[in-house]
Design a protein around this motif. Sequence first.
Motif, PDB file in Angstrom:
ATOM      1  N   PRO A  78      65.843   8.156  -2.525  1.00 34.40           N
ATOM      2  CA  PRO A  78      65.119   9.289  -1.929  1.00 34.40           C
ATOM      3  C   PRO A  78      65.505   9.461  -0.467  1.00 34.40           C
ATOM      4  CG  PRO A  78      63.692   7.403  -2.086  1.00 34.40           C
ATOM      5  CD  PRO A  78      64.976   7.023  -2.757  1.00 34.40           C
ATOM      6  N   GLU A  79      65.008  10.502   0.178  1.00 37.38           N
ATOM      7  CA  GLU A  79      65.303  10.740   1.587  1.00 37.38           C
ATOM      8  C   GLU A  79      64.644   9.685   2.474  1.00 37.38           C
ATOM      9  OE1 GLU A  79      64.301  14.013   5.009  1.00 37.38           O
ATOM     10  OE2 GLU A  79      64.661  14.721   2.977  1.00 37.38           O
ATOM     11  N   ALA A  80      63.429   9.308   2.117  1.00 37.49           N
ATOM     12  CA  ALA A  80      62.721   8.294   2.894  1.00 37.49           C
ATOM     13  C   ALA A  80      61.813   7.492   1.980  1.00 37.49           C
ATOM     14  CB  ALA A  80      61.895   8.947   4.004  1.00 37.49           C
ATOM     15  N   ILE A  81      61.658   6.229   2.319  1.00 37.29           N
ATOM     16  CA  ILE A  81      60.761   5.337   1.586  1.00 37.29           C
ATOM     17  C   ILE A  81      59.779   4.789   2.610  1.00 37.29           C
ATOM     18  CG2 ILE A  81      60.603   3.167   0.325  1.00 37.29           C
ATOM     19  CD1 ILE A  81      63.494   3.843  -0.657  1.00 37.29           C
ATOM     20  N   PHE A  82      58.497   4.896   2.283  1.00 37.06           N
ATOM     21  CA  PHE A  82      57.454   4.425   3.191  1.00 37.06           C
ATOM     22  C   PHE A  82      56.875   3.133   2.659  1.00 37.06           C
ATOM     23  CE2 PHE A  82      57.824   8.917   3.839  1.00 37.06           C
ATOM     24  CZ  PHE A  82      57.779   9.038   5.225  1.00 37.06           C
ATOM     25  N   LEU A  83      56.869   2.117   3.513  1.00 38.46           N
ATOM     26  CA  LEU A  83      56.282   0.838   3.157  1.00 38.46           C
ATOM     27  C   LEU A  83      54.962   0.707   3.900  1.00 38.46           C
ATOM     28  CD1 LEU A  83      59.416  -1.462   3.393  1.00 38.46           C
ATOM     29  CD2 LEU A  83      58.541  -0.208   1.430  1.00 38.46           C
ATOM     30  N   GLU A  96      64.614  -4.695   8.387  1.00 36.50           N
ATOM     31  CA  GLU A  96      66.066  -4.854   8.545  1.00 36.50           C
ATOM     32  C   GLU A  96      66.747  -5.413   7.301  1.00 36.50           C
ATOM     33  OE1 GLU A  96      67.005  -6.838  12.208  1.00 36.50           O
ATOM     34  OE2 GLU A  96      66.075  -5.255  13.409  1.00 36.50           O
ATOM     35  N   PRO A  97      66.261  -6.532   6.705  1.00 35.42           N
ATOM     36  CA  PRO A  97      66.934  -6.983   5.482  1.00 35.42           C
ATOM     37  C   PRO A  97      66.752  -6.023   4.314  1.00 35.42           C
ATOM     38  CG  PRO A  97      65.097  -8.451   6.014  1.00 35.42           C
ATOM     39  CD  PRO A  97      65.255  -7.498   7.159  1.00 35.42           C
ATOM     40  N   VAL A  98      65.611  -5.324   4.259  1.00 32.62           N
ATOM     41  CA  VAL A  98      65.417  -4.322   3.205  1.00 32.62           C
ATOM     42  C   VAL A  98      66.502  -3.261   3.320  1.00 32.62           C
ATOM     43  CG1 VAL A  98      63.941  -2.415   2.426  1.00 32.62           C
ATOM     44  CG2 VAL A  98      62.943  -4.654   2.857  1.00 32.62           C
ATOM     45  N   LYS A  99      66.674  -2.728   4.518  1.00 34.87           N
ATOM     46  CA  LYS A  99      67.679  -1.682   4.740  1.00 34.87           C
ATOM     47  C   LYS A  99      69.082  -2.201   4.420  1.00 34.87           C
ATOM     48  CE  LYS A  99      69.110   2.316   6.528  1.00 34.87           C
ATOM     49  NZ  LYS A  99      68.972   3.550   5.805  1.00 34.87           N
ATOM     50  N   ASN A 105      73.378  -1.774  -2.141  1.00 39.10           N
ATOM     51  CA  ASN A 105      73.187  -1.441  -3.547  1.00 39.10           C
ATOM     52  C   ASN A 105      73.110   0.058  -3.833  1.00 39.10           C
ATOM     53  OD1 ASN A 105      72.754  -4.108  -5.080  1.00 39.10           O
ATOM     54  ND2 ASN A 105      71.660  -4.360  -3.162  1.00 39.10           N
ATOM     55  N   LEU A 106      73.148   0.864  -2.803  1.00 43.50           N
ATOM     56  CA  LEU A 106      73.117   2.313  -2.991  1.00 43.50           C
ATOM     57  C   LEU A 106      74.476   2.824  -3.446  1.00 43.50           C
ATOM     58  CD1 LEU A 106      71.251   3.730   0.147  1.00 43.50           C
ATOM     59  CD2 LEU A 106      70.545   3.956  -2.222  1.00 43.50           C
ATOM     60  N   LEU A 107      74.453   3.910  -4.173  1.00 45.05           N
ATOM     61  CA  LEU A 107      75.698   4.620  -4.436  1.00 45.05           C
ATOM     62  C   LEU A 107      76.243   5.088  -3.095  1.00 45.05           C
ATOM     63  CD1 LEU A 107      74.630   6.805  -7.482  1.00 45.05           C
ATOM     64  CD2 LEU A 107      76.133   4.821  -7.518  1.00 45.05           C
ATOM     65  N   LYS A 108      77.539   5.070  -2.943  1.00 43.90           N
ATOM     66  CA  LYS A 108      78.165   5.408  -1.659  1.00 43.90           C
ATOM     67  C   LYS A 108      77.750   6.792  -1.157  1.00 43.90           C
ATOM     68  CE  LYS A 108      80.210   1.561  -1.218  1.00 43.90           C
ATOM     69  NZ  LYS A 108      79.436   0.577  -0.513  1.00 43.90           N
ATOM     70  N   ILE A 109      77.492   7.720  -2.056  1.00 41.59           N
ATOM     71  CA  ILE A 109      77.108   9.065  -1.619  1.00 41.59           C
ATOM     72  C   ILE A 109      75.769   9.081  -0.888  1.00 41.59           C
ATOM     73  CG2 ILE A 109      78.453  10.258  -3.386  1.00 41.59           C
ATOM     74  CD1 ILE A 109      75.800  10.689  -4.916  1.00 41.59           C
ATOM     75  N   TYR A 110      74.962   8.016  -1.054  1.00 45.37           N
ATOM     76  CA  TYR A 110      73.668   7.931  -0.381  1.00 45.37           C
ATOM     77  C   TYR A 110      73.693   7.027   0.844  1.00 45.37           C
ATOM     78  CZ  TYR A 110      71.918  10.049  -4.660  1.00 45.37           C
ATOM     79  OH  TYR A 110      71.704  10.883  -5.712  1.00 45.37           O
ATOM     80  N   SER A 111      74.830   6.417   1.143  1.00 47.13           N
ATOM     81  CA  SER A 111      74.909   5.483   2.275  1.00 47.13           C
ATOM     82  C   SER A 111      74.405   6.115   3.558  1.00 47.13           C
ATOM     83  CB  SER A 111      76.349   5.013   2.476  1.00 47.13           C
ATOM     84  OG  SER A 111      76.714   4.163   1.432  1.00 47.13           O
ATOM     85  N   ASN A 112      73.552   5.378   4.248  1.00 45.86           N
ATOM     86  CA  ASN A 112      72.978   5.786   5.533  1.00 45.86           C
ATOM     87  C   ASN A 112      72.231   7.111   5.487  1.00 45.86           C
ATOM     88  OD1 ASN A 112      73.875   3.499   7.058  1.00 45.86           O
ATOM     89  ND2 ASN A 112      75.933   4.322   6.798  1.00 45.86           N
ATOM     90  N   LYS A 113      71.721   7.478   4.309  1.00 44.59           N
ATOM     91  CA  LYS A 113      70.954   8.719   4.180  1.00 44.59           C
ATOM     92  C   LYS A 113      69.488   8.473   3.867  1.00 44.59           C
ATOM     93  CE  LYS A 113      74.904  11.449   2.800  1.00 44.59           C
ATOM     94  NZ  LYS A 113      75.561  12.162   1.720  1.00 44.59           N
ATOM     95  N   VAL A 114      69.137   7.253   3.501  1.00 46.22           N
ATOM     96  CA  VAL A 114      67.757   6.945   3.131  1.00 46.22           C
ATOM     97  C   VAL A 114      67.102   6.179   4.276  1.00 46.22           C
ATOM     98  CG1 VAL A 114      66.257   5.819   1.449  1.00 46.22           C
ATOM     99  CG2 VAL A 114      68.430   6.814   0.709  1.00 46.22           C
ATOM    100  N   LYS A 115      65.949   6.669   4.709  1.00 47.86           N
ATOM    101  CA  LYS A 115      65.222   6.012   5.791  1.00 47.86           C
ATOM    102  C   LYS A 115      64.149   5.095   5.199  1.00 47.86           C
ATOM    103  CE  LYS A 115      65.702  10.143   8.527  1.00 47.86           C
ATOM    104  NZ  LYS A 115      65.124  11.468   8.439  1.00 47.86           N
ATOM    105  N   ILE A 116      63.953   3.956   5.827  1.00 49.39           N
ATOM    106  CA  ILE A 116      62.856   3.047   5.489  1.00 49.39           C
ATOM    107  C   ILE A 116      61.892   3.121   6.670  1.00 49.39           C
ATOM    108  CG2 ILE A 116      62.189   0.677   4.960  1.00 49.39           C
ATOM    109  CD1 ILE A 116      64.072   1.681   2.888  1.00 49.39           C
ATOM    110  N   LEU A 117      60.674   3.586   6.405  1.00 51.43           N
ATOM    111  CA  LEU A 117      59.716   3.820   7.486  1.00 51.43           C
ATOM    112  C   LEU A 117      58.369   3.183   7.182  1.00 51.43           C
ATOM    113  CD1 LEU A 117      60.472   7.647   7.803  1.00 51.43           C
ATOM    114  CD2 LEU A 117      61.290   5.849   9.333  1.00 51.43           C
ATOM    115  N   PRO A 118      57.653   2.777   8.224  1.00 48.48           N
ATOM    116  CA  PRO A 118      56.289   2.284   7.986  1.00 48.48           C
ATOM    117  C   PRO A 118      55.364   3.467   7.729  1.00 48.48           C
ATOM    118  CG  PRO A 118      56.804   2.211  10.327  1.00 48.48           C
ATOM    119  CD  PRO A 118      58.058   2.653   9.610  1.00 48.48           C
TER     120      PRO A 118
END
Length: 140
Positions: A78-83, A96-99, A105-118
């Motif tokens: 997804p675009e962003a995942i909220f923890l 950091e280790p989650v990211k 493990n992401l498909l290359k087309i999604y590399s650096n496109k998904v944000k992990i946010l609190p």
Amino acid sequence: QCGCGRSGCLETYVSATGVKRTAYKMMAKYNYPSELRSIPFNEMNAKIVSEAAQKGDMIAINTFKYTGKMLGEALASPEAIFLMGGLAKAGDLLFEPVKDHMEMNLLKIYSNKVKILPSKLTKNVAIYGAAALVWKELEK
């Protein structure tokens, strides 16, 4: 085993209880000195592990690396995942280790496109999630 009674659920690894279990597995696996070794199981919690990691305790750091690995591998595209929750309060120790593992493990087309946010939600969040599921079912 997960609190729901099943085995292998993500919550088994990436919850406060999961961090506690992982810390004990790390103590069994590694001989590193650790302040966690003197804490009885029923007194251990994720906050104690987080505080030990902040001080450089290798058992605690490896616990968060493993927890981050498990969560990072489980996240999709997804675009962003909220923890949220107590474990998310560990901040970069977890994020950091989650990211890192998510990116591996992401498909290359999604590399650096998904944000992990609190998550900014702090109250009644379980109710919001349950309500969203009910709402989704009603829309069918």
